[in-house]
Design an enzyme around this catalytic site. Sequence first.
Site, PDB file in Angstrom:
ATOM      1  N   HIS A   1       2.270   1.609   0.229  1.00  0.00           N
ATOM      2  CA  HIS A   1       2.416   3.000   0.669  1.00  0.00           C
ATOM      3  C   HIS A   1       3.116   3.011   2.021  1.00  0.00           C
ATOM      4  O   HIS A   1       2.889   2.134   2.851  1.00  0.00           O
ATOM      5  CB  HIS A   1       1.036   3.670   0.810  1.00  0.00           C
ATOM      6  CG  HIS A   1       1.134   5.153   0.804  1.00  0.00           C
ATOM      7  ND1 HIS A   1       1.438   5.863   1.933  1.00  0.00           N
ATOM      8  CD2 HIS A   1       1.017   6.047  -0.199  1.00  0.00           C
ATOM      9  CE1 HIS A   1       1.492   7.155   1.632  1.00  0.00           C
ATOM     10  NE2 HIS A   1       1.232   7.285   0.344  1.00  0.00           N
TER      11      HIS A   1
ATOM     12  N   ASP B   1      -1.569   6.239  -7.314  1.00  0.00           N
ATOM     13  CA  ASP B   1      -1.053   6.147  -8.696  1.00  0.00           C
ATOM     14  C   ASP B   1      -1.638   4.989  -9.485  1.00  0.00           C
ATOM     15  O   ASP B   1      -1.360   4.860 -10.673  1.00  0.00           O
ATOM     16  CB  ASP B   1       0.481   5.998  -8.653  1.00  0.00           C
ATOM     17  CG  ASP B   1       1.130   7.262  -8.124  1.00  0.00           C
ATOM     18  OD1 ASP B   1       2.011   7.163  -7.246  1.00  0.00           O
ATOM     19  OD2 ASP B   1       0.725   8.354  -8.555  1.00  0.00           O
TER      20      ASP B   1
HETATM   21  C1  SDX Z   1       3.331   8.070  -3.924  1.00  0.00           C
HETATM   22  O1  SDX Z   1       4.722   9.065   0.761  1.00  0.00           O
HETATM   23  C2  SDX Z   1       3.622   9.535   0.059  1.00  0.00           C
HETATM   24  O2  SDX Z   1       2.710  10.045   0.629  1.00  0.00           O
HETATM   25  C3  SDX Z   1       3.688   9.338  -1.458  1.00  0.00           C
HETATM   26  C4  SDX Z   1       2.419   9.681  -2.218  1.00  0.00           C
HETATM   27  C5  SDX Z   1       2.111  11.157  -2.162  1.00  0.00           C
HETATM   28  O3  SDX Z   1       0.942  11.487  -2.325  1.00  0.00           O
HETATM   29  O4  SDX Z   1       3.090  11.973  -2.069  1.00  0.00           O
HETATM   30  O5  SDX Z   1       1.330   8.932  -1.692  1.00  0.00           O
HETATM   31  C6  SDX Z   1       2.576   9.345  -3.703  1.00  0.00           C
HETATM   32  O6  SDX Z   1       4.524   8.088  -4.123  1.00  0.00           O
HETATM   33  C7  SDX Z   1       2.561   6.770  -3.844  1.00  0.00           C
HETATM   34  C8  SDX Z   1       3.488   5.508  -3.959  1.00  0.00           C
HETATM   35  C9  SDX Z   1       3.835   5.335  -5.428  1.00  0.00           C
HETATM   36  N1  SDX Z   1       4.850   4.273  -5.576  1.00  0.00           N
HETATM   37  C10 SDX Z   1       4.548   3.069  -6.065  1.00  0.00           C
HETATM   38  O7  SDX Z   1       3.408   2.682  -6.339  1.00  0.00           O
HETATM   39  C11 SDX Z   1       5.767   2.179  -6.302  1.00  0.00           C
HETATM   40  C12 SDX Z   1       5.497   0.791  -5.725  1.00  0.00           C
HETATM   41  N2  SDX Z   1       5.398   0.915  -4.303  1.00  0.00           N
HETATM   42  C13 SDX Z   1       6.576   0.617  -3.521  1.00  0.00           C
HETATM   43  O8  SDX Z   1       7.790   0.959  -4.119  1.00  0.00           O
HETATM   44  C14 SDX Z   1       6.459   0.900  -2.040  1.00  0.00           C
HETATM   45  O9  SDX Z   1       5.266   0.389  -1.624  1.00  0.00           O
HETATM   46  C15 SDX Z   1       6.573   2.340  -1.552  1.00  0.00           C
HETATM   47  C16 SDX Z   1       7.783   3.002  -2.087  1.00  0.00           C
HETATM   48  C17 SDX Z   1       5.370   3.096  -1.927  1.00  0.00           C
HETATM   49  C18 SDX Z   1       6.661   2.261  -0.022  1.00  0.00           C
HETATM   50  O10 SDX Z   1       7.807   1.565   0.267  1.00  0.00           O
HETATM   51  P1  SDX Z   1       8.243   1.268   1.789  1.00  0.00           P
HETATM   52  O11 SDX Z   1       7.264   1.828   2.762  1.00  0.00           O
HETATM   53  O12 SDX Z   1       9.691   1.672   1.916  1.00  0.00           O
HETATM   54  O13 SDX Z   1       8.068  -0.276   1.889  1.00  0.00           O
HETATM   55  P2  SDX Z   1       9.226  -1.312   1.589  1.00  0.00           P
HETATM   56  O14 SDX Z   1       9.863  -1.007   0.259  1.00  0.00           O
HETATM   57  O15 SDX Z   1      10.082  -1.397   2.798  1.00  0.00           O
HETATM   58  O16 SDX Z   1       8.390  -2.682   1.414  1.00  0.00           O
HETATM   59  C19 SDX Z   1       7.919  -3.426   2.534  1.00  0.00           C
HETATM   60  C20 SDX Z   1       7.687  -4.823   1.985  1.00  0.00           C
HETATM   61  C21 SDX Z   1       8.903  -5.395   1.236  1.00  0.00           C
HETATM   62  O17 SDX Z   1       8.773  -6.787   1.284  1.00  0.00           O
HETATM   63  P3  SDX Z   1       9.744  -7.626   2.323  1.00  0.00           P
HETATM   64  O18 SDX Z   1      11.162  -7.091   2.109  1.00  0.00           O
HETATM   65  O19 SDX Z   1       9.181  -7.243   3.703  1.00  0.00           O
HETATM   66  O20 SDX Z   1       9.570  -9.068   1.938  1.00  0.00           O
HETATM   67  O21 SDX Z   1       6.630  -4.800   1.006  1.00  0.00           O
HETATM   68  C22 SDX Z   1       7.174  -5.146  -0.276  1.00  0.00           C
HETATM   69  C23 SDX Z   1       8.671  -4.985  -0.194  1.00  0.00           C
HETATM   70  O22 SDX Z   1       9.335  -5.863  -1.095  1.00  0.00           O
HETATM   71  N3  SDX Z   1       6.587  -4.214  -1.224  1.00  0.00           N
HETATM   72  C24 SDX Z   1       6.113  -4.544  -2.425  1.00  0.00           C
HETATM   73  C25 SDX Z   1       5.581  -3.346  -2.960  1.00  0.00           C
HETATM   74  N4  SDX Z   1       5.755  -2.351  -2.087  1.00  0.00           N
HETATM   75  C26 SDX Z   1       6.375  -2.882  -1.021  1.00  0.00           C
HETATM   76  N5  SDX Z   1       6.093  -5.733  -3.082  1.00  0.00           N
HETATM   77  C27 SDX Z   1       5.518  -5.702  -4.300  1.00  0.00           C
HETATM   78  N6  SDX Z   1       4.989  -4.609  -4.878  1.00  0.00           N
HETATM   79  C28 SDX Z   1       5.005  -3.407  -4.242  1.00  0.00           C
HETATM   80  N7  SDX Z   1       4.477  -2.336  -4.800  1.00  0.00           N
END
Ligand code: SDX
Length: 392
Positions: free
Chosen positions: A271, A328
């Site tokens: 998140h 989710d």
């Molecule tokens: C919602 O913003 C809100 O409030 C949203 C929400 C709401 O109520 O409106 O809460 C609802 O959208 C919840 C989130 C649902 N999405 C997912 O579950 C999809 C999987 N999650 C990711 O895509 C991610 O965690 C996000 C999109 C939620 C957040 O992404 P960020 O903050 O941009 O983080 P990032 O992509 O920059 O990741 C940081 C690191 C990276 O690794 P490095 O490059 O540092 O090595 O964490 C890793 C990412 O690769 N990472 C994950 C991951 N999420 C981040 N690795 C594996 N699995 C994941 N889910």
Amino acid sequence: TGGVTTIDPGYKNTGSCESAITFLNGEEGILRYRGYAIEDLADKADFLEVAYLLIFGELPSKEQLDKFHSDIKAQSHVDEDVKKILDGFPKSAHPMGVLSSLTSALVAFNPSSVNVDSEEDMYNAIVRLMAKFPVLTAWAYRKRVGLPLDYGDDNLGYVDNFVKMMFKKPSGEYTPNKVIVDALDKLLILHADHEQNCSTSTVRMVGSSHAGLFVSISAGIAALWGPLHGGANQAVIEMLEAIKEDGGDTHKFMQKAKDKQDPFRLMGFGHRVYKNFDPRAKIIKKSADDVLDALGVEDPVLDIAKGLEKEALEDNYFVDRKLYPNVDFYSGIIYRAMGIPVEMFTPMFALGRLPGWIAQWREMRLRKEPIGRPRQVYIGENHREFKSLDKR
Ligand code: SDX
């Protein structure tokens, strides 16, 4: 540079507005709507009460809530011609695309919802949308499964009426299932608002041009559809099913996520704001056990989900990146137990988020926020002389 000198991709460190609606503390996993803790609201309030709280700022008195509900019921019809638009979609159309289109189409049948400058006009547009969106959501489902598009019963509560519109058989009586209605009511509360997330920021951006409430919400529905946002609840179940089909080996899948092999994301984890447990995920996880027990549903993917969560919480890759289950991760398991198909999971999120989007749009308009128009750092070509076609 002809613009600004630094940018903030994804607005990770940018505040877009002041807001009095929802408070998040990502480090401590705190979520409050208008100052009330999500745990209290999920436990003690009902969805329409929370919708009123988010939109108007106070928990309603009984009179205020009854008036809000009766104003909504007075608008709970959708022009029959909207069915012709729905007819134009193939059964295979994703309900989020259908809902974004039909919400936009509603403008044609409710022209007064466009130029809403007075609080009274805003209120009328708000109750119209709160009334018609559940109907469109139920119709999008009924279209997919080939059931007649029908209405519920205005004598029922807001959520009970929606459940009836979704599941009522063409013949025979509708017997309300209290477990389903109560569980959905709680899920909708938990999804109702979440400060400036992607879809809410989209609603504010579109609304800032004064394009009108319905199209602003239609844009929010489109943004929510993405698998990185609300679409994650559908992607979680698809991921859990894939792990189950593959023999249930969560460790193998975790390794793929850590090696960033496609689809490397552990859907339902991580998140932007919560760097601790998402308080909603805790409540939903508990509710999943209760609802499946009450419905007598055994779902093997629930055990896979719990196994995945346990493994991730003990794995440095996830712990170091502060990746915890989000809203989710478990919600789809409850929707599925209710008989809601996976393509309807994100529409359920949209139904819950509707009052939050409306509240944020209303606050933006009442505060007379300026039209959203960020700048950029230009990285393209310098000035070039034009070359005629014969010289290229
Ligand atoms: C919602 O913003 C809100 O409030 C949203 C929400 C709401 O109520 O409106 O809460 C609802 O959208 C919840 C989130 C649902 N999405 C997912 O579950 C999809 C999987 N999650 C990711 O895509 C991610 O965690 C996000 C999109 C939620 C957040 O992404 P960020 O903050 O941009 O983080 P990032 O992509 O920059 O990741 C940081 C690191 C990276 O690794 P490095 O490059 O540092 O090595 O964490 C890793 C990412 O690769 N990472 C994950 C991951 N999420 C981040 N690795 C594996 N699995 C994941 N889910």
